[in-house]
Design an enzyme around this catalytic site. Structure first.
Site, PDB file in Angstrom:
ATOM      1  N   SER A  40       0.844  -1.036  -0.048  1.00 26.75           N
ATOM      2  CA  SER A  40      -0.163  -0.115   0.042  1.00 26.75           C
ATOM      3  C   SER A  40       0.969   1.433   0.176  1.00 26.75           C
ATOM      4  CB  SER A  40      -0.874  -0.159   1.727  1.00 26.75           C
ATOM      5  OG  SER A  40      -2.137   0.873   0.954  1.00 26.75           O
ATOM      6  N   ASP A 163      -5.556  -2.803  -3.262  1.00 29.11           N
ATOM      7  CA  ASP A 163      -4.774  -3.484  -1.594  1.00 29.11           C
ATOM      8  C   ASP A 163      -4.422  -4.428  -0.879  1.00 29.11           C
ATOM      9  OD1 ASP A 163      -3.786  -1.341   1.044  1.00 29.11           O
ATOM     10  OD2 ASP A 163      -4.237  -0.154  -0.048  1.00 29.11           O
TER      11      ASP A 163
END
Length: 277
Positions: A40, A163
């Site tokens: 991320s 993500d």
């Protein structure tokens, strides 16, 4: 690939500014990575370091100071609601972040980075973690940063990715798998806050998510071989029990400079007290 020292950069949105302060402290201490793994926002910070380790701290400080968060999550409420109405799945286009990465990075493929780098994303179709170790760089980082509901899934090779924090919030185990004997863990500060039993409706979901994102890191830390040297860098934030509402204010840039400075001061003090063996 010969690996001694790994930097592991975890996810956490705007709180990722803490990692810039940690990187500054590590740089001043002369500690350099042989490999970088990220998820991320940690993938975003990590790839800038991997691309240009000599001036990465300055570049990241500028990047965060120029509102990387507002760039990635651009748009008024009207624009965001319009995007949601059109797509049905997310509030923001992925194009601004794509453009930012393209402008920032000097190479186009993972294998051409100065420091070996890997990032992780969650495969929708396979419901598992996927590590990007080669291939188009911007696409890999975009996939790792594709926060559900905020950014669209990223299509790569016939599947879609979200993500990396969904599958590896702080992927320390990956660094050890790659052969690292010394690991520096850079995180966004949330793991330093003890959780409490939720007492309000909105706390239930947030607490459940925190348990889900922390448990794998805790398990990996507990099962590391005894000869692995691990340094979990401190963020310098308050370790008050309970939820950190900053994760809900995902476009709030008012504390970025404070995050960087506090993490720098705390990590510098930590490194002075705990020199690497």
């Amino acid at each position: 690939m010969s690996v001694d020292t790994a930097f592991v950069l975890g996810g956490g949105g705007v709180l990722g500014a803490h990692e810039v302060g940690m990187l500054r402290a590590l740089d001043e201490a002369g500690i350099k990575p042989d490999v970088i793994v990220g998820t991320s926002v940690g993938a975003l910070n990590g790839v800038v370091l991997a691309a240009s380790p000599g001036d990465a701290v300055a570049r990241l400080t500028t990047l965060w100071g120029s509102n990387v968060v507002r760039t990635a999550f651009a748009g008024s409420w009207v624009t965001r609601l319009s995007t949601l109405a059109r797509t049905g799945t997310h509030l923001h286009s992925g194009q601004p972040l794509r453009d930012l990465l393209t402008r920032t990075l000097s190479v186009s493929r993972i294998e051409d980075l100065t420091v070996p780098f890997q990032c992780v994303a969650a495969s929708v179709e396979r419901a598992t973690a996927h590590w990007f170790t080669e291939g188009p760089l911007v696409e890999a980082v975009l996939a790792s940063c594709a926060v559900p509901g905020l950014l669209p899934p990223v299509p790569i090779g016939g599947e879609h990715f979200l993500d990396g924090g969904l599958v590896h919030s702080i992927p320390v185990g990956r660094a050890v798998t790659l052969g690292a004997r010394r690991v520096y863990v850079l995180h966004v500060g949330r793991i330093e806050r003890p959780l409490l039993v939720p007492r309000r409706p909105w706390e239930v979901g947030m607490t459940a998510f925190e348990i889900a994102r922390r448990h794998r890191f805790a398990e990996e830390m507990a099962t590391l071989p005894g000869d692995i040297e691990v340094h979990v860098m401190p963020s310098g934030g308050e370790a008050r029990p309970g939820m950190d509402l900053a994760q809900l204010r995902y476009r709030d840039i008012s504390h970025i400079s404070g995050y960087i400075e506090r993490a720098y001061q705390a990590s510098s003090s930590y490194l002075a007290r705990n020199p690497s063996t």
